[in-house]
Design a protein around this motif. Structure first.
Motif, PDB file in Angstrom:
ATOM      1  N   ASP A  89     -30.085   4.375 -42.014  1.00 51.72           N
ATOM      2  CA  ASP A  89     -30.622   3.868 -42.960  1.00 51.72           C
ATOM      3  C   ASP A  89     -30.217   2.305 -43.218  1.00 51.72           C
ATOM      4  N   THR A  92     -31.248   0.084 -40.356  1.00 52.94           N
ATOM      5  CA  THR A  92     -32.696  -0.231 -40.393  1.00 52.94           C
ATOM      6  C   THR A  92     -32.874  -1.349 -41.845  1.00 52.94           C
ATOM      7  N   MET A  93     -32.378  -0.943 -42.930  1.00 51.43           N
ATOM      8  CA  MET A  93     -32.626  -1.881 -44.069  1.00 51.43           C
ATOM      9  C   MET A  93     -32.145  -3.402 -43.675  1.00 51.43           C
ATOM     10  N   GLU A  95     -31.458  -4.868 -40.715  1.00 56.91           N
ATOM     11  CA  GLU A  95     -31.673  -4.988 -39.311  1.00 56.91           C
ATOM     12  C   GLU A  95     -32.260  -6.444 -39.332  1.00 56.91           C
ATOM     13  N   THR A  96     -33.329  -6.725 -40.111  1.00 54.85           N
ATOM     14  CA  THR A  96     -34.283  -7.855 -39.894  1.00 54.85           C
ATOM     15  C   THR A  96     -34.346  -8.594 -41.277  1.00 54.85           C
ATOM     16  N   ARG A 110     -38.649  -7.471 -50.588  1.00 58.11           N
ATOM     17  CA  ARG A 110     -37.147  -6.942 -50.784  1.00 58.11           C
ATOM     18  C   ARG A 110     -36.356  -7.940 -51.534  1.00 58.11           C
ATOM     19  N   LYS A 661     -48.926  -2.673 -36.084  1.00 52.37           N
ATOM     20  CA  LYS A 661     -48.040  -3.595 -36.314  1.00 52.37           C
ATOM     21  C   LYS A 661     -47.862  -4.639 -35.296  1.00 52.37           C
ATOM     22  N   ASN A 668     -35.550  -0.819 -35.650  1.00 47.00           N
ATOM     23  CA  ASN A 668     -35.360   0.548 -36.085  1.00 47.00           C
ATOM     24  C   ASN A 668     -36.435   1.260 -36.995  1.00 47.00           C
ATOM     25  N   GLU A 669     -36.974   0.147 -37.436  1.00 45.35           N
ATOM     26  CA  GLU A 669     -38.352   0.609 -38.436  1.00 45.35           C
ATOM     27  C   GLU A 669     -39.368   1.342 -37.580  1.00 45.35           C
ATOM     28  N   GLU A 671     -38.795   3.825 -35.892  1.00 46.68           N
ATOM     29  CA  GLU A 671     -38.305   5.271 -35.823  1.00 46.68           C
ATOM     30  C   GLU A 671     -38.513   5.924 -34.851  1.00 46.68           C
TER      31      GLU A 671
END
Length: 753
Positions: A89, A92-93, A95-96, A110, A661, A668-669, A671
């Motif tokens: 989590d 991913t949150m 990461e970018t 965000r 996308k 990581n988003e 998945e």
């Protein structure tokens, strides 16, 4: 000090020499990198301020606090130095971040108060686990010298230098925080306001015709980012440049002359920025007029431009009152200077910190012929240096006594004449502040990416980013290297100043200015193509070069037309055949059909076909024009391609199951999925970067299908790059239709062990 997992420090170590270093040296450098970053956040008075947005185009500070630790984990996973994640989590949150396309971009979701960030205590706990993990990796991993970009240790060095980049990022953001929310940490020392000699006239120094070569040798014994490698040699015509960076005192003249109120001094892009920002002076200057701030979210209405006698101090090492002998008291009282943690009396002999637009407007105000230096001229101003073949000692950051305001010697800028000039007569060519130059950011000849960070530089090779050189007072490690080349969008704020330059020939048409300008069209999703501007006198002859980003060169109207024909002009096209086979593979190998991802979806035919078999389909594409066409087709819009042919989607597609996308890598988003289909290895810049994570985005008992048209990506070649958890269960050649009749696709099927 609740956020510290180590020791408070503002002392930066020298990077390890990767040809001779020991594990202990690497460990000390890692600890120092980690501690420096955490210590910077001691400047926030309250944990609540981690969740504030000091810049409306950047994320809250909590993101940057966690981000560097997350990057370590993500890169070590790619390199194979670790095999299990700590917290997916978080990874991913954090990461970018965000890379705003313009100064008037909308705020990222965000940034707002509704987004749920974790508690700082959780982030600190995560950082502690990462710290312990990396120290264990260093202890347990055999060290073979020299460490090169082919070594797994490169991932560790990448994490350390990435952390040091964020010393610069976070310091600029903290410097934009409301002054009431910050405090100067113990041990933070600002630079002196004045040097032994007063800064007088900023004279123009002449540089003779010189041959220069840019680029870092691949065997140089220190970490380097991809854009530093390669080579460009050129002849630099004679020129003049100011011996000092432009000072606050000099820039005051521009401000008082109405520089921010005169449209003719600004480029079209620059003037739009001035109006949007309502700028009246440099970002880090403070007046008492309530000027518009650049803060975001719930700080959007805050203004830095307020002060009283109690909020301005001269007791922090700047001795602001000494300036009254050079600048009239009335003028001085108008502007103060925001440092990292204090608002102080203006340091007039320090360099003015501005963005590219402001620097260019100043050049125009100075008169005809004035401009910023170009990258090659900056190398001329450095004078003679030891050849790179001499090893690490040829690089300023490795010197025992660095003759520049680099490597955190001070916690601020210093007078522009405090450190000695180069033999060519120019001051602060390294350190104090970064310097804007005219060149667009681009790779050098022979540019190639590294699979661990395929998109570190290349997305910025778009003609919208200008190079900055030389490093700033907080530049450490690679950022302070002689080889460092960084870039930002022209509206961006950094600890960045400038000097002025001019060519010595009156007839500019006779000058081949060695400025490298990107002339490749770049399609931006949602915006289309925007012309690349060259903000130099039209009479200059400059080098117009292709972007070294392979994706930008591929993503053309001709490519779009061709792919639309190949994907939708034939019933049994490559994309349709491969996608249909994926459905049969799932049935044969008893793979679930809940979710599929198609990497290289192009204009969407493969993803549309997958929607017949899978409940959820993610189509990923690098090229803006291609993904734009896929989205238009999904929404029912009309597309006509070659010879007026219309594309009509089959009624059997389940369009509501598909998400498209644009991504330049596999974050990581994405998945994990039952099926991972990859079809674009023939057109990516670094195929390994797309292959090393396939195992992690393939679900247990799922499968990866890799298809290519040219037969290049066979089982043997793929096996070298794929993780051992993916086992090849089948390989076959299948026919498909294209404009030449019938082609043959090579398809390999890999099951997750």
């Amino acid at each position: 000090m609740a956020q510290l997992t180590g020791t408070r420090t503002f002392l930066s170590l020298t990077p390890p020499d990767l040809s001779t270093c020991t594990k202990e040296e690497i460990k000390r450098y890692f600890i120092n990198s980690y501690d420096l970053n955490e210590s910077l956040f001691l400047g926030l008075k309250d944990e609540a301020y981690f969740y504030k947005c000091p810049d409306r185009l950047r994320l809250p500070l909590v993101f940057y606090f966690a981000h560097t630790a997350v990057v370590y984990v993500n890169k070590l996973m790619l390199s194979g130095l670790i095999h299990e994640r700590i917290n997916l989590d978080f990874e991913t949150m954090f990461e970018t971040g965000v890379d705003e396309m313009s100064w008037d971009d909308t705020e990222n979701y965000r940034m707002g108060g509704s987004y749920k960030w974790p508690a700082i205590s959780e982030v600190v706990e995560y950082r502690q686990i990462v710290r312990d993990l990396i120290l264990k990796v260093i202890d347990d991993t055999p060290l073979e010298l020299p460490v090169t970009m082919d070594s797994p240790w490169w991932a560790l060095m990448m994490g350390m230098e990435h952390e040091r980049i964020h010393l610069e990022t976070s310091s600029v953001l903290i410097r934009q925080m409301p002054i009431e929310m910050v405090q100067r940490p113990e041990g933070w020392t600002y630079g002196p306001v004045k040097s032994a000699k007063p800064v007088k006239k900023n004279k123009m120094v002449t540089a003779k015709t010189t041959e220069v070569t840019l680029g870092k040798p691949t065997n140089f014994p220190s970490y380097g980012w991809d854009n530093e490698y390669g080579e460009v040699s050129c002849k630099v015509p004679p020129f003049q440049a100011s011996q000092f960076l432009i000072t606050n005192k000099e820039f005051l003249e521009f401000v008082e002359a109405g520089g921010y109120k005169t449209p003719s001094l600004w480029t079209e892009e620059g003037w739009k920025w001035v109006q949007f920002r309502e700028a009246a002076h440099p970002c880090f200057w403070v007046c008492n007029q309530g000027c518009k701030s650049g803060c975001g979210a719930d700080l959007a209405s805050y203004s830095h431009c307020h002060f009283d006698d109690d909020s301005v101090n001269g007791k922090n090492g700047t001795n602001g009152n000494d300036e009254e002998t050079e600048v009239k008291k009335a003028r001085q009282s108008i502007y103060k200077l925001r440092l990292m943690f204090d608002v102080v009396d203006m340091a007039w002999d320090w360099p003015a910190e501005v963005n590219y637009h402001e620097a260019k407007a100043f050049c125009k105000w100075k008169g005809p012929g004035y401009r910023l230096p170009v990258e090659a001229e900056h190398h001329v101003m450095r004078g003679a240096q030891l050849p790179a073949s001499e090893g690490s000692q040829s690089d300023i950051i490795f010197q025992k006594k660095i003759p520049a305001n680099l490597n955190f010697q001070y916690g601020s800028s210093t007078p522009v004449n405090l450190f000695p000039p180069t033999e060519t007569g120019f001051y602060d060519v390294f350190g104090n502040t970064w310097e804007w130059v005219e060149d667009h950011f681009n790779g050098l000849s022979g540019f190639h990416t590294h699979f661990l960070y395929d998109d570190f530089s290349s997305p910025c090779f778009d003609g919208k980013h200008n190079i900055i050189l030389g490093g700033s007072w907080i530049s450490t490690g690679d950022e302070a290297s002689r080889f460092a080349r960084y870039a930002f969008r022209r509206h961006f704020f950094q600890h960045c100043g400038f000097r002025i330059a001019r060519s010595l020939t009156e007839d500019l048409k006779q000058i081949d200015l060695p400025a490298r300008m990107v002339d490749t069209e770049v399609f931006v999703l949602g915006s289309g193509v925007q012309a690349n501007k060259i903000y130099l006198d039209n009479n200059f002859s400059v080098q117009r070069v292709q972007s070294t980003n392979a994706v930008y060169n591929y993503d053309t109207m001709e490519t779009l037309e061709g792919i639309l024909e190949l994907e939708f002009g034939f019933r049994d096209s490559f994309a349709a055949v491969v996608a249909a086979l994926c459905g049969s593979y799932c049935s044969h190998y008893k793979v679930a059909t809940d979710s599929a991802v198609h990497l290289g979806t192009a204009t969407g035919r493969g993803s549309f076909e997958l929607s017949r078999h899978f409940q959820n389909v993610l189509g990923v594409e690098m090229c803006g024009r291609l993904i734009d066409a896929a989205v238009r087709l999904q929404s029912g819009r009309h597309i006509t391609y070659k010879n007026g042919k219309d594309i009509k989607l089959d009624t059997g597609y389940n369009l509501d199951r598909i998400t498209f996308k644009q991504l330049t890598w596999i974050p990581n988003e994405v998945e994990n999925h039952d099926l991972v289909l990859i079809t674009h290895l023939d057109r990516v810049q670094n195929p390994k970067a797309w292959l090393v994570r396939l195992w992690e985005i393939t679900r247990p008992r799922g499968m990866a299908v890799i298809a290519s048209k040219d037969g290049k990506w066979n089982r043997e070649k793929l096996h070298v790059h794929l993780h051992h958890r993916l086992r090849c269960v089948s390989s076959q050649e299948v026919p498909y239709e294209d404009r030449n009749g019938e082609g043959t696709a090579t398809i390999t099927i890999w099951k997750y062990k």
